[in-house]
Design a protein around this motif. Structure first.
Motif, PDB file in Angstrom:
ATOM      1  N   ALA A  84     -24.171 -34.035 -29.534  1.00 32.09           N
ATOM      2  CA  ALA A  84     -25.110 -34.025 -30.654  1.00 32.09           C
ATOM      3  C   ALA A  84     -26.128 -32.898 -30.519  1.00 32.09           C
ATOM      4  O   ALA A  84     -26.603 -32.356 -31.526  1.00 32.09           O
ATOM      5  CB  ALA A  84     -25.824 -35.369 -30.751  1.00 32.09           C
ATOM      6  N   LEU A  85     -26.465 -32.520 -29.303  1.00 36.41           N
ATOM      7  CA  LEU A  85     -27.364 -31.384 -29.097  1.00 36.41           C
ATOM      8  C   LEU A  85     -26.695 -30.078 -29.515  1.00 36.41           C
ATOM      9  O   LEU A  85     -27.339 -29.183 -30.061  1.00 36.41           O
ATOM     10  CB  LEU A  85     -27.784 -31.302 -27.621  1.00 36.41           C
ATOM     11  N   LYS A  86     -25.397 -29.973 -29.260  1.00 35.12           N
ATOM     12  CA  LYS A  86     -24.665 -28.744 -29.576  1.00 35.12           C
ATOM     13  C   LYS A  86     -24.182 -28.710 -31.016  1.00 35.12           C
ATOM     14  O   LYS A  86     -24.138 -27.638 -31.633  1.00 35.12           O
ATOM     15  CB  LYS A  86     -23.472 -28.603 -28.625  1.00 35.12           C
ATOM     16  N   HIS A  87     -23.814 -29.871 -31.577  1.00 34.35           N
ATOM     17  CA  HIS A  87     -23.261 -29.929 -32.936  1.00 34.35           C
ATOM     18  C   HIS A  87     -23.993 -30.988 -33.775  1.00 34.35           C
ATOM     19  O   HIS A  87     -23.361 -31.925 -34.283  1.00 34.35           O
ATOM     20  CB  HIS A  87     -21.767 -30.261 -32.881  1.00 34.35           C
ATOM     21  N   PRO A  88     -25.296 -30.851 -33.953  1.00 33.99           N
ATOM     22  CA  PRO A  88     -26.044 -31.889 -34.682  1.00 33.99           C
ATOM     23  C   PRO A  88     -25.644 -32.008 -36.152  1.00 33.99           C
ATOM     24  O   PRO A  88     -25.874 -33.053 -36.773  1.00 33.99           O
ATOM     25  CB  PRO A  88     -27.503 -31.414 -34.549  1.00 33.99           C
ATOM     26  N   GLU A  89     -25.040 -30.959 -36.706  1.00 27.87           N
ATOM     27  CA  GLU A  89     -24.691 -30.975 -38.134  1.00 27.87           C
ATOM     28  C   GLU A  89     -23.618 -31.994 -38.472  1.00 27.87           C
ATOM     29  O   GLU A  89     -23.451 -32.350 -39.643  1.00 27.87           O
ATOM     30  CB  GLU A  89     -24.223 -29.576 -38.575  1.00 27.87           C
ATOM     31  N   HIS A  90     -22.899 -32.497 -37.465  1.00 27.54           N
ATOM     32  CA  HIS A  90     -21.817 -33.449 -37.742  1.00 27.54           C
ATOM     33  C   HIS A  90     -22.222 -34.910 -37.508  1.00 27.54           C
ATOM     34  O   HIS A  90     -21.481 -35.816 -37.896  1.00 27.54           O
ATOM     35  CB  HIS A  90     -20.611 -33.134 -36.859  1.00 27.54           C
ATOM     36  N   VAL A  91     -23.361 -35.131 -36.861  1.00 26.54           N
ATOM     37  CA  VAL A  91     -23.738 -36.483 -36.435  1.00 26.54           C
ATOM     38  C   VAL A  91     -24.892 -37.005 -37.287  1.00 26.54           C
ATOM     39  O   VAL A  91     -25.982 -36.433 -37.312  1.00 26.54           O
ATOM     40  CB  VAL A  91     -24.122 -36.506 -34.938  1.00 26.54           C
ATOM     41  N   GLN A  92     -24.646 -38.121 -37.992  1.00 23.75           N
ATOM     42  CA  GLN A  92     -25.680 -38.726 -38.825  1.00 23.75           C
ATOM     43  C   GLN A  92     -26.684 -39.516 -37.990  1.00 23.75           C
ATOM     44  O   GLN A  92     -27.875 -39.520 -38.273  1.00 23.75           O
ATOM     45  CB  GLN A  92     -25.039 -39.683 -39.833  1.00 23.75           C
ATOM     46  N   HIS A  93     -26.173 -40.192 -37.001  1.00 20.52           N
ATOM     47  CA  HIS A  93     -27.016 -41.052 -36.167  1.00 20.52           C
ATOM     48  C   HIS A  93     -26.353 -41.158 -34.794  1.00 20.52           C
ATOM     49  O   HIS A  93     -25.119 -41.173 -34.695  1.00 20.52           O
ATOM     50  CB  HIS A  93     -27.172 -42.445 -36.783  1.00 20.52           C
ATOM     51  N   LEU A  94     -27.161 -41.232 -33.767  1.00 16.74           N
ATOM     52  CA  LEU A  94     -26.668 -41.301 -32.391  1.00 16.74           C
ATOM     53  C   LEU A  94     -27.067 -42.638 -31.790  1.00 16.74           C
ATOM     54  O   LEU A  94     -28.234 -43.027 -31.843  1.00 16.74           O
ATOM     55  CB  LEU A  94     -27.282 -40.149 -31.585  1.00 16.74           C
ATOM     56  N   ILE A  95     -26.078 -43.355 -31.241  1.00  9.91           N
ATOM     57  CA  ILE A  95     -26.356 -44.632 -30.571  1.00  9.91           C
ATOM     58  C   ILE A  95     -25.946 -44.480 -29.113  1.00  9.91           C
ATOM     59  O   ILE A  95     -24.772 -44.271 -28.808  1.00  9.91           O
ATOM     60  CB  ILE A  95     -25.584 -45.795 -31.226  1.00  9.91           C
ATOM     61  N   LEU A  96     -26.916 -44.567 -28.223  1.00  8.17           N
ATOM     62  CA  LEU A  96     -26.672 -44.390 -26.797  1.00  8.17           C
ATOM     63  C   LEU A  96     -26.832 -45.739 -26.097  1.00  8.17           C
ATOM     64  O   LEU A  96     -27.923 -46.311 -26.069  1.00  8.17           O
ATOM     65  CB  LEU A  96     -27.650 -43.362 -26.218  1.00  8.17           C
ATOM     66  N   VAL A  97     -25.734 -46.229 -25.550  1.00 11.89           N
ATOM     67  CA  VAL A  97     -25.704 -47.564 -24.947  1.00 11.89           C
ATOM     68  C   VAL A  97     -25.746 -47.414 -23.429  1.00 11.89           C
ATOM     69  O   VAL A  97     -24.792 -46.942 -22.813  1.00 11.89           O
ATOM     70  CB  VAL A  97     -24.434 -48.327 -25.369  1.00 11.89           C
ATOM     71  N   GLY A  98     -26.885 -47.796 -22.831  1.00  9.02           N
ATOM     72  CA  GLY A  98     -27.051 -47.637 -21.383  1.00  9.02           C
ATOM     73  C   GLY A  98     -26.641 -46.249 -20.918  1.00  9.02           C
ATOM     74  O   GLY A  98     -25.865 -46.122 -19.962  1.00  9.02           O
ATOM     75  N   PRO A  99     -27.151 -45.168 -21.558  1.00  3.08           N
ATOM     76  CA  PRO A  99     -26.629 -43.828 -21.281  1.00  3.08           C
ATOM     77  C   PRO A  99     -27.024 -43.282 -19.918  1.00  3.08           C
ATOM     78  O   PRO A  99     -28.117 -43.554 -19.414  1.00  3.08           O
ATOM     79  CB  PRO A  99     -27.257 -42.987 -22.399  1.00  3.08           C
ATOM     80  N   ALA A 100     -26.132 -42.508 -19.320  1.00  2.52           N
ATOM     81  CA  ALA A 100     -26.462 -41.735 -18.131  1.00  2.52           C
ATOM     82  C   ALA A 100     -27.260 -40.515 -18.575  1.00  2.52           C
ATOM     83  O   ALA A 100     -27.155 -40.074 -19.717  1.00  2.52           O
ATOM     84  CB  ALA A 100     -25.183 -41.302 -17.417  1.00  2.52           C
ATOM     85  N   GLY A 101     -28.068 -39.983 -17.665  1.00  2.00           N
ATOM     86  CA  GLY A 101     -28.774 -38.743 -17.953  1.00  2.00           C
ATOM     87  C   GLY A 101     -30.235 -38.898 -18.303  1.00  2.00           C
ATOM     88  O   GLY A 101     -30.933 -37.895 -18.475  1.00  2.00           O
ATOM     89  N   PHE A 102     -30.734 -40.132 -18.421  1.00  3.23           N
ATOM     90  CA  PHE A 102     -32.128 -40.351 -18.774  1.00  3.23           C
ATOM     91  C   PHE A 102     -32.859 -41.020 -17.614  1.00  3.23           C
ATOM     92  O   PHE A 102     -33.132 -42.215 -17.634  1.00  3.23           O
ATOM     93  CB  PHE A 102     -32.251 -41.200 -20.040  1.00  3.23           C
ATOM     94  N   SER A 103     -33.158 -40.231 -16.600  1.00  2.00           N
ATOM     95  CA  SER A 103     -33.923 -40.751 -15.462  1.00  2.00           C
ATOM     96  C   SER A 103     -35.396 -40.542 -15.727  1.00  2.00           C
ATOM     97  O   SER A 103     -35.795 -39.542 -16.326  1.00  2.00           O
ATOM     98  CB  SER A 103     -33.525 -40.032 -14.170  1.00  2.00           C
TER      99      SER A 103
END
Length: 384
Positions: free
Chosen positions: A176-195
């Motif tokens: 979504a950071l690289k191709h935001p034009e294609h994503v209407q909404h982002l749902i992150l379920v217990g995502p890795a990468g957010f420390s």
């Protein structure tokens, strides 16, 4: 180009023959697809399974996910569920050492409101398993992000809701950071990468563990890219029993699996883990010992362009604190929902709570009847 197999009525045939039982690792690509069909026989909504061709490239190509000794076409295993005409599209991406069948408890409920499409990422599940030859975090990110983009092009998709779990959340967020034009909404379920650590490469507790001889050994094993799948393969015919014990222990939170669910999920998980090593070898390039990511997403919060909902189980080992910090810097709508009676696999542990969280997150895309309860946070869910 897609090769479609109608699985409205899933096959129940078994590939367990004497020749396969006598092999050290009793699995194959056919076993994976058959196990998938048996697991998805629990789903009432008709679906189509297809192998979506994402192209091929010459040996030595500079495109990360093409790097292999073979130039044969790559395919992403994809399932698409029947839906009402005009329903918003929801694309679901699994986590590390998993595959799309892990969402088997969710497909019926979500397909009532969405056009649900679930994929096996390149190198996992029933998708192609090319040799993994990436040598850096940047190349590894490209393996997953670029292959997903080629899949999107092949499916002619745009303006979809993207849901990713755990490592799949990391991939979905990077996409979504690289191709935001294609994503209407982002749902992150217990995502890795957010420390929430100020220095994720050296959190205090991890530094203490590394200072012990046990920590040094564990860190060496991690650096050698020794994956959980290697253990399953090494046990050969005893591998299924190990996986059976894992699924029995792992999914013991919240709404317990039925006997049939446990049996079919165990069979499916075994075959997806025991198959040829491929994307699993991303482990040391994406994560450091302790489960933190090499390239965390928290510093990217200022660049977020897609409205986002974070969903966590209340007992999730992934902390929501990082998401709370990220929300402070995001310039787009962001909410964090916690689901009770659920661990990291919130969609398995508490499927009804998970569905309510997803419906609430996507309320602006859904034609929900007045008083449905999704205008505000449904009862039982918690805002963080």
């Amino acid at each position: 180009m897609a090769e479609e197999i109608n699985t409205t009525k899933a096959s129940t045939s078994s590939r367990w023959t004497w020749p396969s039982l006598l092999r050290w690792i009793p699995t194959s690509t056919d076993h994976i697809i058959d196990a998938e069909k048996r697991l998805l026989s629990l789903v009432k909504t008709p679906y189509v399974q297809e192998k979506v061709n994402i192209g091929s490239g010459p040996s030595g190509s500079k495109v990360g996910w093409f790097r292999s000794t073979s130039d044969e076409p790559r395919f992403l295993n994809t399932v698409t569920f029947d839906s009402k005409e005009g329903s918003p599209t929801l694309v679901m991406v699994h986590g590390y050492a998993a595959s799309q069948g892990f969402f088997f408890r969710n497909f019926d409920a979500l397909a009532s409101c969405f056009k649900v499409i679930a994929i096996d990422q390149l190198g996992w599940g029933g998708s192609s398993r090319p040799d993994f030859t990436c040598k850096s975090t940047e190349e590894t990110d490209a393996w997953f992000i670029d292959s997903f983009e080629e899949w999107r092009k092949a499916k002619h998709l745009s303006n979809f809701i993207l849901l990713g779990h755990s490592f799949g959340g990391y991939v979905a967020a990077k996409y979504a950071l690289k191709h935001p034009e294609h994503v209407q909404h982002l749902i992150l379920v217990g995502p890795a990468g957010f420390s929430s650590d100020s220095d994720v490469s050296k959190p205090e507790w991890l530094t203490r563990i590394r200072g012990t001889w046990k920590g040094a050994i564990a860190n060496h094993i991690w650096a050698s890219n020794f994956t959980p799948e290697k253990i399953v393969r090494g046990l050969g015919p005893w591998g299924p029993n190990l996986v059976r014990r894992y699924t029995s222990n792992r999914f013991s939170t919240g709404e317990l699996l039925t006997k049939d669910e446990s049996r079919l999920l165990t069979d499916y998980v075994y075959h997806t883990l025991a198959a040829k090593a491929s994307a699993e070898l991303c482990l040391k390039y994406i994560f450091i010992f302790g489960g933190f990511t090499q390239k965390p997403l928290l510093p990217s919060a200022l660049n977020w362009k897609v409205p986002t909902t974070f969903i966590y189980g209340v007992q999730d080992w992934m902390s929501c604190e990082g998401a709370q910090e990220a929300r402070k810097d995001m310039k787009v709508p962001c909410e964090i929902i916690r689901v009770p009676q659920a661990d990291h696999f919130v969609f398995v542990d508490n499927p009804n709570g998970f569905h309510s969280a997803v419906f609430h997150a996507c309320r602006r895309f859904l034609s929900l009847s007045p008083g449905s309860g999704y205008e505000s946070l449904p009862e039982g869910l918690m805002s963080a």
